[in-house]
Scaffold this motif. Structure first.
Motif, PDB file in Angstrom:
ATOM      1  N   LEU A   1       0.826  -0.957  -0.138  1.00 13.63           N
ATOM      2  CA  LEU A   1       0.060   0.127   0.061  1.00 13.63           C
ATOM      3  C   LEU A   1       0.917   1.284  -0.048  1.00 13.63           C
ATOM      4  O   LEU A   1       1.973   1.200   0.802  1.00 13.63           O
ATOM      5  CB  LEU A   1      -0.824   0.001   1.154  1.00 13.63           C
ATOM      6  CG  LEU A   1      -2.067  -1.219   1.408  1.00 13.63           C
ATOM      7  CD1 LEU A   1      -2.759  -1.125   2.665  1.00 13.63           C
ATOM      8  CD2 LEU A   1      -2.945  -1.231   0.190  1.00 13.63           C
TER       9      LEU A   1
ATOM     10  N   GLU B   1      -0.083   7.098   1.212  1.00 16.61           N
ATOM     11  CA  GLU B   1      -1.504   7.840   1.111  1.00 16.61           C
ATOM     12  C   GLU B   1      -2.468   7.037   1.494  1.00 16.61           C
ATOM     13  O   GLU B   1      -3.345   7.312   2.226  1.00 16.61           O
ATOM     14  CB  GLU B   1      -1.493   8.608  -0.361  1.00 16.61           C
ATOM     15  CG  GLU B   1      -2.886   9.472  -0.297  1.00 16.61           C
ATOM     16  CD  GLU B   1      -3.006  10.048  -1.547  1.00 16.61           C
ATOM     17  OE1 GLU B   1      -4.135  10.122  -1.933  1.00 16.61           O
ATOM     18  OE2 GLU B   1      -1.957  10.268  -2.221  1.00 16.61           O
ATOM     19  N   GLU B   2      -2.461   5.649   0.909  1.00 15.52           N
ATOM     20  CA  GLU B   2      -3.632   4.761   1.260  1.00 15.52           C
ATOM     21  C   GLU B   2      -3.561   4.202   2.649  1.00 15.52           C
ATOM     22  O   GLU B   2      -4.519   4.282   3.243  1.00 15.52           O
ATOM     23  CB  GLU B   2      -3.458   3.564   0.352  1.00 15.52           C
ATOM     24  CG  GLU B   2      -3.681   3.531  -1.131  1.00 15.52           C
ATOM     25  CD  GLU B   2      -3.197   2.483  -2.026  1.00 15.52           C
ATOM     26  OE1 GLU B   2      -4.203   1.993  -2.624  1.00 15.52           O
ATOM     27  OE2 GLU B   2      -2.249   2.117  -1.946  1.00 15.52           O
TER      28      GLU B   2
ATOM     29  N   ILE C   1      -5.138   7.092   4.654  1.00 14.21           N
ATOM     30  CA  ILE C   1      -6.582   7.355   4.420  1.00 14.21           C
ATOM     31  C   ILE C   1      -7.307   6.132   5.261  1.00 14.21           C
ATOM     32  O   ILE C   1      -8.259   6.245   6.064  1.00 14.21           O
ATOM     33  CB  ILE C   1      -7.015   7.043   3.008  1.00 14.21           C
ATOM     34  CG1 ILE C   1      -6.608   8.279   2.204  1.00 14.21           C
ATOM     35  CG2 ILE C   1      -8.441   6.656   2.836  1.00 14.21           C
ATOM     36  CD1 ILE C   1      -6.744   8.273   0.694  1.00 14.21           C
ATOM     37  N   ILE C   2      -6.753   4.948   5.367  1.00 14.48           N
ATOM     38  CA  ILE C   2      -6.922   3.688   6.139  1.00 14.48           C
ATOM     39  C   ILE C   2      -7.108   4.058   7.444  1.00 14.48           C
ATOM     40  O   ILE C   2      -8.208   3.772   8.347  1.00 14.48           O
ATOM     41  CB  ILE C   2      -6.503   2.457   5.771  1.00 14.48           C
ATOM     42  CG1 ILE C   2      -6.775   1.910   4.423  1.00 14.48           C
ATOM     43  CG2 ILE C   2      -6.766   1.389   6.855  1.00 14.48           C
ATOM     44  CD1 ILE C   2      -5.840   0.827   4.063  1.00 14.48           C
TER      45      ILE C   2
ATOM     46  N   SER D   1      -7.938  -2.532   2.524  1.00 16.74           N
ATOM     47  CA  SER D   1      -8.987  -1.443   2.304  1.00 16.74           C
ATOM     48  C   SER D   1      -9.866  -1.108   3.539  1.00 16.74           C
ATOM     49  O   SER D   1     -10.381  -2.247   4.023  1.00 16.74           O
ATOM     50  CB  SER D   1      -9.425  -1.354   0.793  1.00 16.74           C
ATOM     51  OG  SER D   1     -10.589  -2.183   0.944  1.00 16.74           O
TER      52      SER D   1
END
Length: 113
Positions: free
Chosen positions: A43, A46-47, A50-51, A111
């Motif tokens: 990942l 940034e991902e 967000i998570i 996610s």
């Protein structure tokens, strides 16, 4: 050319497996399973951020979320519930749903929805 009983109308590969030791069969099954292993996608930072925000928001607002967890063999797993605790040391969250809860490692999360 005359065939013997072992080769008569059959595939020699399967005939040979009749005389395999259980340990050899187990090793072949393990090898076949490992060939189907998936690798977890990396990942982006940034991902991950967000998570983390979505997990924190679920805990602060007591809202339900759905988490997609990586599975090395087969389909990824979806878990739905509310985040009730963060364990920073062990890098995991506590996800509660109805009357049950589960500890989920950050490293398994792909996610959040």
């Amino acid at each position: 050319m005359k065939e013997n009983k072992l080769t008569e109308g059959s595939n020699m590969m399967w005939e040979a497996s009749r005389i395999m030791l259980p340990e050899h069969k187990e090793l072949m099954n393990h090898f076949q399973k490992e060939r189907n292993r998936k690798t977890k996608p990396e990942l982006a930072e940034e991902e991950i951020n967000i998570i983390s925000q979505q997990l924190s928001q679920s805990m602060m607002e007591q809202t339900k979320i759905t988490i997609e967890l990586f599975t090395a063999f087969g389909e990824n797993t979806l878990k739905t519930g509310t985040v009730t605790k963060f364990d920073i040391q062990l890098r995991q969250i506590k996800l509660e749903s109805k009357d049950d809860y589960e500890w989920i490692k950050f490293s398994e999360i792909l996610s959040v929805r």
